[in-house]
Structure formats: structure tokens, C-alpha cells
Design an enzyme around this catalytic site. Structure first.
Site, short mmCIF file in Angstrom:
data_model
loop_
_atom_site.label_atom_id
_atom_site.label_comp_id
_atom_site.label_asym_id
_atom_site.label_seq_id
_atom_site.Cartn_x
_atom_site.Cartn_y
_atom_site.Cartn_z
N LEU A 186 19.55 11.94 74.31
CA LEU A 186 20.93 11.46 74.23
C LEU A 186 21.90 12.57 74.61
CD1 LEU A 186 20.79 9.41 70.91
CD2 LEU A 186 20.75 8.55 73.25
N CYS A 187 23.07 12.15 75.01
CA CYS A 187 24.15 13.05 75.39
C CYS A 187 24.30 14.18 74.36
CB CYS A 187 25.42 12.23 75.44
SG CYS A 187 26.93 13.17 75.44
N PRO A 188 24.41 15.43 74.72
CA PRO A 188 24.48 15.95 76.09
C PRO A 188 23.16 16.54 76.60
CG PRO A 188 25.18 17.66 74.59
CD PRO A 188 24.71 16.50 73.74
#
Lengths: 78, 350
Positions: free
Chosen positions: A12-14
């Protein structure tokens, strides 16, 4: 010129950006990276990271629940 | 960039203050590059990325967005492993929840210092404002951050510099102290006025909300995880899963992580090989991961009945539950959903 793959699925981000950034740091100008992500946020984050660091997004495509983004390393990569 | 141009590395969180601090330095002709640290606890994007109902919302990373607005490079650094020591053994203790804010700030400035030295930069800037945060941004803790990080007088806080002794960049004339600011307190008005001055109209809402460790429910789940495992340890997957689903611990030796909607179920799918998991084959319902041990048939029945409870089941019907083990074995159970009245409140971890 080389072309490398980066697997950022389930991240997941980042984290996809971090994976791409760390790989790009090892590459030469003009090399290309194909990164596969499952977090749709990467579709915004990776182009944004490329813009601010001068790399070029060559294109992106969706395959099922995955997104594949192609990036060319900037000419004066450092 | 000219030969004599000084270079600053800016801690960019994605909030307004760090954005303004960098902007003030750019205004003084300093070459600025941003640095952003990923601890694993950052709120940034995660739940939006997972939950289906949030997928229409913009999924931008605010640190990247800030850097782009400022026209500066941003380096995102993965500090997940190193951060464990900060969280598990904070020298200055925790805040209201499991947030080790002062140790966290010291650690991040220390990492920025390492980056600064490695890349030939001259000083570090942060968007800190005296009195803005109860733990890490107080007049008495600001020198602690500078001292214990090792940054000393190479740490400049442009938004409140006039309330602090002059730093090296100010004394050397690299930056003009007169053009720095003396903000203090919890009011956001000075920052908002400065944002207006710079024409910055859009920015992430500033608050303590950039880190899950400041969240009471999240902290409770983290402490429960350590308690259940008998040791204060975690991996990235553990702390990601604490952000997802309904967490129910009906027995000390196991808890259930129950997807609340399609997006969460899809995310939990990625963990099927690591966890015993179950779902209904007769009705629509969630994917459920079992974190811990199902010691006997009673545990298995209870987990299956709880799974059935979160399915769409007409009154009086039984539910077929498929249980899948990590070795690939599976079995089918036919269960009655656990009635709401039998599910104890204290089982729910949020």
C-alpha cells in the site's frame, strides 16, 4: 538500456513508490522499469513521484486487479 | 543551482506546516529537497486504498503532492524496521496513546541528518511550531530534539525560529533571520495567513491525524496483539492488518479479522496463505482470518458461528462455512450464526 520488473503487489501507498525509487536509484539513464501494483493509489503516486524527479511515465494498463506502470529513468539520473 | 547556494533537506509530512517551512526557505534562495519517512503507521492512503466505499476519494500521497506544489524533489525513506526500536522502547515515553512523538521526532531528524551528510547538504528544516503539539513541539522539547538527534544548530524551524536561539544557517547569513517567523501556540491562523500569502489554497488538514499511533482504537489493538503473543514485537503485515476489518477476540489464543466490505475482503484475500481463514459458501458474507490458534472443536465452532453472524442470513437458517488451513487442508461446517446477545462486548477490539 535495460528493462526491469518491480513487484509491488499487495503493498500500500507509499511502498510501491519506495520500491520504484530504490530500484531507479540503481539504474542508468534511459533504463526502463515496469512496476506491478494492486493499490490503485499508485496510479496517482507513481506519476507524481516521476514528475517531481524528472522520470517519464511511458504508460499504464490494468490487468484484472493489477495495474502495470512503465517508467523511463531520466536522462541525468543521479 | 549556483556553487554557493546552500542546501537544506526539509522534513515533509504532507501537512501545511512542513510545506510552508520549505516554501519560506525557497523564498530565501535556498536549494530545498524534501524527505519523508514511512514508519508503517502513516495514515496516508491506506484505508482509502483498501475500502471500496472510499475508492472514489482522491488517493494522492500528500507528501508527494506537497513536493510537487513546491517544485522540489522528494525522497521517501522506508524506516519500518528501524522504527520498531523507537516504538518499543521510547526513551521519552508515550503520548495519550501508543504515540512516542518526541522519540519519533528525534529519530526522524537524526535520519535526516544522516541523509544530509551523505548528500552534502548544509542544514535541516522542519515545520515545527512551538506549542503546536503537546509532546514533541514544546519550547522545552525543541532543544531536546536538536541535541539528541545530533543535528544541534543545523536544525532550523523557519516558522518559529524567532522564538529560538539563532541556528548556524542564521548566524552564517545563509538565511535571513528577519524573514523567518515567530509562530507559537495551537492556533492555525498564522499558518493559514502565510498560506494565503503564498497563494497556497489547498493543503492536507493539519492535525495529529497523520499517524495511527495517535489513534486510541488502533493503539488498543496493537497492545492486544502484543499481549496475545506474549511479546512486544511486530512485523509490517501485523500493523497493516490492524488497520483493516473488525477485530474480535473471543478467546485469548485467537482473534478474528473480519472484512467489513468488498474492498477489505479483497485486501484480506492477500493473506489467505498465511492465516487459517473461513467464509460462508451458502450465503454472502465476509472473509475472516484467524490470527492465533484454534485449540479445539469448541474454538473452531465459535469462530465459524461468529463468521456466520456477519453473513446475510434469514432468521432460522444455518450457514455452511468453509475453513481453510495454511497447509491446504479444508473442512466444511454447518453452523447457526452466533446470536448478537451471545457476542460479548469486550471481545470487540475497536
Amino acid at each position: 538500456m535495460s528493462r526491469v520488473q518491480v513487484d509491488a503487489r499487495r503493498l500500500l501507498c507509499p511502498m510501491p513508490v519506495i520500491r520504484l525509487q530504490n530500484r531507479v536509484n540503481e539504474l542508468q539513464p534511459g533504463d526502463e522499469v515496469e512496476i506491478t501494483c494492486t493499490d490503485p493509489g499508485a496510479l496517482n503516486d507513481i506519476p507524481a513521484w516521476c514528475r517531481i524527479n524528472g522520470h517519464v511515465v511511458l504508460g499504464s494498463r490494468q490487468v484484472g486487479n493489477e495495474w502495470i506502470i512503465e517508467v523511463r529513468v531520466r536522462g541525468d539520473n543521479q | 543551482m549556483s556553487q554557493s547556494q546552500r542546501k537544506a533537506v526539509a522534513l515533509i509530512s504532507g501537512g501545511l506546516d512542513s510545506m510552508l517551512a520549505a516554501r519560506v526557505m525557497l523564498d530565501q534562495g535556498i536549494h530545498v529537497e524534501g524527505i519523508n519517512f514511512y514508519t508503517g503507521f502513516c495514515v496516508e492512503g491506506h484505508t482509502h486504498a483498501i475500502r471500496k466505499k472510499d475508492q472514489a476519494k482522491p488517493k494522492r500521497n500528500n507528501a508527494l503532492w506537497s513536493a510537487e506544489q513546491l517544485g522540489i524533489k522528494l525522497h521517501i525513506i522506508d524506516i519500518v524496521e528501524e522504527y520498531k526500536e523507537v516504538l518499543l522502547n521510547p526513551q521519552h515515553g508515550y503520548g495519550a496513546n501508543m504515540n512516542p512523538c518526541l522519540d519519533c521526532k528525534i529519530f526522524m531528524v537524526q535520519k535526516a541528518l544522516e541523509w544530509m551528510e551523505k548528500h552534502g547538504f548544509d542544514f535541516i528544516i522542519t515545520g515545527e511550531v512551538i506549542g503546536q503539539r503537546p509532546m514533541s513541539q514544546r519550547k522545552d522539547t525543541m532543544p531536546v530534539v536538536a541535541r539528541e538527534s545530533g543535528a544541534l544548530d543545523r536544525l532550523l524551524r523557519p516558522l518559529c525560529a524567532k522564538n529560538l536561539p539563532p541556528t548556524l544557517p542564521e548566524r552564517e547569513g545563509w538565511v535571513d533571520r528577519e524573514k523567518l517567523f515567530g509562530f507559537s501556540g495551537r492556533s492555525r491562523k498564522p499558518q493559514m495567513d502565510l498560506a494565503k500569502h503564498y497563494g497556497i489554497e489547498e493543503y492536507a488538514q493539519p492535525s495529529g491525524g497523520c499517524c495511527f499511533l495517535t489513534d486510541e482504537a488502533y493503539s488498543r489493538k496493537l497492545v492486544d496483539l502484543w499481549h496475545a503473543r506474549g511479546e512486544r514485537k511486530y512485523e509490517l503485515d501485523d500493523i497493516m492488518l490492524l488497520k483493516v476489518g473488525r477485530h474480535i477476540r473471543p478467546r485469548p489464543q485467537f482473534k478474528l479479522i473480519i472484512g467489513r466490505e468488498e474492498g477489505e475482503n479483497n485486501f484480506l484475500e492477500g493473506y489467505r496463505k498465511q492465516f487459517v481463514h473461513m467464509y460462508a459458501t451458502s450465503h454472502n458474507g465476509p472473509l475472516v482470518l484467524v490470527d492465533g490458534r484454534l485449540d479445539n472443536e469448541d474454538d473452531l465452532q465459535l469462530a465459524a458461528r461468529l463468521t456466520a453472524r456477519y453473513c446475510r442470513v434469514p432468521p432460522g437458517e444455518q450457514v455452511a462455512i468453509e475453513v481453510n488451513y495454511v497447509d491446504g487442508a479444508h473442512r466444511q461446517l454447518q453452523v447457526d450464526p452466533l446470536p448478537e446477545t451471545e457476542q460479548k462486548l469486550e471481545w470487540t477490539l475497536q
